[in-house]
Design a protein around this motif. Structure first.
Motif, PDB file in Angstrom:
ATOM      1  N   TRP A 138     -10.136  -3.340  -0.189  1.00  0.00           N
ATOM      2  CA  TRP A 138      -8.769  -3.744   0.167  1.00  0.00           C
ATOM      3  C   TRP A 138      -8.795  -4.749   1.314  1.00  0.00           C
ATOM      4  O   TRP A 138      -8.163  -5.800   1.243  1.00  0.00           O
ATOM      5  CB  TRP A 138      -7.980  -2.494   0.545  1.00  0.00           C
TER       6      TRP A 138
ATOM      7  N   THR B 162     -10.938   1.330   0.841  1.00  0.00           N
ATOM      8  CA  THR B 162     -10.509   0.664   2.076  1.00  0.00           C
ATOM      9  C   THR B 162     -11.242  -0.657   2.283  1.00  0.00           C
ATOM     10  O   THR B 162     -10.624  -1.694   2.580  1.00  0.00           O
ATOM     11  CB  THR B 162     -10.726   1.581   3.288  1.00  0.00           C
TER      12      THR B 162
ATOM     13  N   SER C 193     -14.333  -8.287  -2.840  1.00  0.00           N
ATOM     14  CA  SER C 193     -13.890  -6.893  -2.919  1.00  0.00           C
ATOM     15  C   SER C 193     -14.836  -6.047  -3.770  1.00  0.00           C
ATOM     16  O   SER C 193     -15.062  -4.862  -3.472  1.00  0.00           O
ATOM     17  CB  SER C 193     -12.467  -6.820  -3.475  1.00  0.00           C
TER      18      SER C 193
ATOM     19  N   ALA D 231       0.817  -1.208   0.000  1.00  0.00           N
ATOM     20  CA  ALA D 231       0.000   0.000   0.000  1.00  0.00           C
ATOM     21  C   ALA D 231       0.854   1.263   0.000  1.00  0.00           C
ATOM     22  O   ALA D 231       0.575   2.217  -0.730  1.00  0.00           O
ATOM     23  CB  ALA D 231      -0.936   0.000   1.208  1.00  0.00           C
TER      24      ALA D 231
ATOM     25  N   SER E   5      -0.198   2.889  -4.770  1.00  0.00           N
ATOM     26  CA  SER E   5       0.182   1.504  -4.486  1.00  0.00           C
ATOM     27  C   SER E   5       0.547   0.710  -5.732  1.00  0.00           C
ATOM     28  O   SER E   5       1.177  -0.334  -5.629  1.00  0.00           O
ATOM     29  CB  SER E   5      -0.953   0.781  -3.749  1.00  0.00           C
TER      30      SER E   5
ATOM     31  N   ALA F  24      -3.323  -6.662  -2.668  1.00  0.00           N
ATOM     32  CA  ALA F  24      -3.344  -5.605  -1.656  1.00  0.00           C
ATOM     33  C   ALA F  24      -2.884  -4.266  -2.220  1.00  0.00           C
ATOM     34  O   ALA F  24      -2.600  -3.337  -1.461  1.00  0.00           O
ATOM     35  CB  ALA F  24      -2.463  -6.001  -0.469  1.00  0.00           C
TER      36      ALA F  24
ATOM     37  N   THR G  99      -4.645  -2.140  -3.921  1.00  0.00           N
ATOM     38  CA  THR G  99      -5.807  -1.333  -4.333  1.00  0.00           C
ATOM     39  C   THR G  99      -6.100  -0.174  -3.389  1.00  0.00           C
ATOM     40  O   THR G  99      -7.010   0.604  -3.657  1.00  0.00           O
ATOM     41  CB  THR G  99      -7.067  -2.220  -4.405  1.00  0.00           C
ATOM     42  N   LEU G 100      -5.359  -0.031  -2.291  1.00  0.00           N
ATOM     43  CA  LEU G 100      -5.769   0.927  -1.258  1.00  0.00           C
ATOM     44  C   LEU G 100      -5.498   2.377  -1.624  1.00  0.00           C
ATOM     45  O   LEU G 100      -6.399   3.226  -1.546  1.00  0.00           O
ATOM     46  CB  LEU G 100      -5.063   0.591   0.062  1.00  0.00           C
TER      47      LEU G 100
END
Length: 411
Positions: A180, A177, A399, A107, A154, A147, A149-150
């Motif tokens: 993620w 959020t 997600s 992230a 990233s 991980a 995608t936050l």
């Protein structure tokens, strides 16, 4: 003409996968881009505009690569590995810690830092604890994609989507959020079940020799992350924040003679940045020759739950066919000049989570395999693909549903 454009793209991606004679990816990509323009597959103006649009993203890539390498030289990852070892007291404990470390590193410092810098530390930590490495290196490989995608910073794909979705840095992060966290939860649950036999081993005791925290480097990373959040309100590109953080660490490293100017240039990997620009031109040629129109006919126009699931699924499939960065470029073009933010973010989920299914899905996965190979760890294709089938659909659905809920709350 579409066949010719696809052939050029296939050649570029094949060269990136195979790296014949260890040659940089740009050695094939740049001539392919020039050939695409010369053959009339994409006009010079379109190629120039593609390069101009990608330039801030590539600038960020160079800065974040340098920032990650300098942070490693400051001892950030060595310290983190020692902390992981010292905090592991039960058989499954290291997997949870590595999952959290990989998600956080991805992230903040991007997926490349997780692959290149964290994965070797995790290998050494598992060996130190006399634990099987497979569950933990797979956690690094999977979370470097799922991980990512936050934050807009990233992943390269995130920066492209960030520019298209019209959200602020904080708004993007707030909406992403829940997706993620959902993807991380699915990855951890599946990895824990999949590697349950390996995770049955009890860790060996380790001496309490945690090195002192690299406070200066951690402070710079914290300030850089805060700068990412504030920069969007001031209309400043994230690349400048990453460059500022890298500059602070670079000046310190140069003053202490821990790195040379040539080393700084190598850490920024200019040839890989050139590869990304050339790849963008080749992808623009593919889009110009008909792929964009075909995708426009498939993509939904509204961000309903069904629409989000469809977009995420199409994006995941395309990422595993042509790699996630070209897939992002083509899909964003297909969505049009003013797409609904939810559809753009659904594309992001597909191109970031989907690549855990195949080796060619993302450049990070290829790099992860290379890093493991240099450390004598072989990745079995059947296990990689089967584990991908166990994680990707579940993580993508979870997600995407979380994204739909976030969009509903955000209005």
């Amino acid at each position: 003409m579409l066949v010719a454009a696809l052939a050029l793209l296939a050649a570029v991606l094949a060269a990136a996968v195979v790296r014949p004679h260890g040659l940089p990816e740009a050695v094939i990509a740049v001539p392919a881009a020039l050939l695409a323009v010369g053959a009339g597959l994409v006009g010079p103006d379109r190629a120039g505009s593609e390069i101009a649009e990608l330039a801030p993203t590539v600038g960020f890539l160079a800065a974040i690569l340098l920032l990650g390498q300098l942070a490693a030289a400051e001892g950030v990852f060595t310290w983190l590995g020692a902390r992981l070892a010292g905090a592991t007291h039960r058989p499954t404990g290291l997997l949870g810690l590595v999952t959290a470390a990989a998600a956080g590193t991805t992230a903040v410092l991007s997926l490349d830092a997780t692959v290149v810098l964290l994965t070797p530390v995790v290998l050494a930590t598992a060996a130190r604890l006399q634990l099987p490495a497979r569950p933990h290196v797979y956690a690094c490989g999977h979370l470097s994609n799922s991980a990512s995608t936050l934050l807009p910073v990233s992943n390269l794909t995130n920066l492209l989507a960030f520019a298209a979705c019209g959200l602020s840095f904080a708004g993007f992060t707030a909406v992403m959020t829940a997706p993620w966290l959902a993807a991380i939860a699915v990855e951890y649950a599946v990895l824990r079940l999949w590697f349950r036999e390996d995770l049955g081993h009890r860790p060996a005791p380790v001496p309490e020799d945690v090195p002192p925290a690299p406070r200066f480097a951690l402070a710079v990373l914290t300030a850089t992350l805060a700068g990412f959040g504030l920069s969007s309100y001031a209309g400043i590109e994230p690349a400048w924040m990453a460059a500022a953080g890298a500059a602070v660490l670079a000046v310190r490293a140069l003053a202490r003679r821990e790195i040379t100017p040539a080393g700084i240039v190598r850490a920024a990997d200019p040839l890989f940045c050139l590869f990304v620009l050339a790849l963008g031109v080749v992808v623009a040629a593919v889009g110009e020759q008909g792929l964009t129109g075909a995708l426009q006919a498939l993509l939904p126009e509204t961000a309903t739950l069904t629409g989000l699931l469809a977009v995420a699924g199409i994006a995941a499939v395309l990422a595993n066919v042509v790699n996630n960065l070209p897939a992002t470029l083509v899909l964003l073009t297909a969505l049009g000049p003013a797409p609904q933010p939810g559809l753009v973010l659904a594309v992001l989920l597909g191109v970031n989570i989907g690549p855990n299914l195949t080796y060619v899905g993302s450049l990070a996965t290829l790099l992860w395999r290379s890093v493991l190979g240099r450390h004598g760890v072989r990745v079995d294709l059947r296990e990689f693909s089967t584990l991908g089938l166990a994680t990707v659909p579940a993580a993508l659905v979870a997600s995407t549903m979380a994204l739909w809920a976030s969009l509903a709350v955000a209005g």
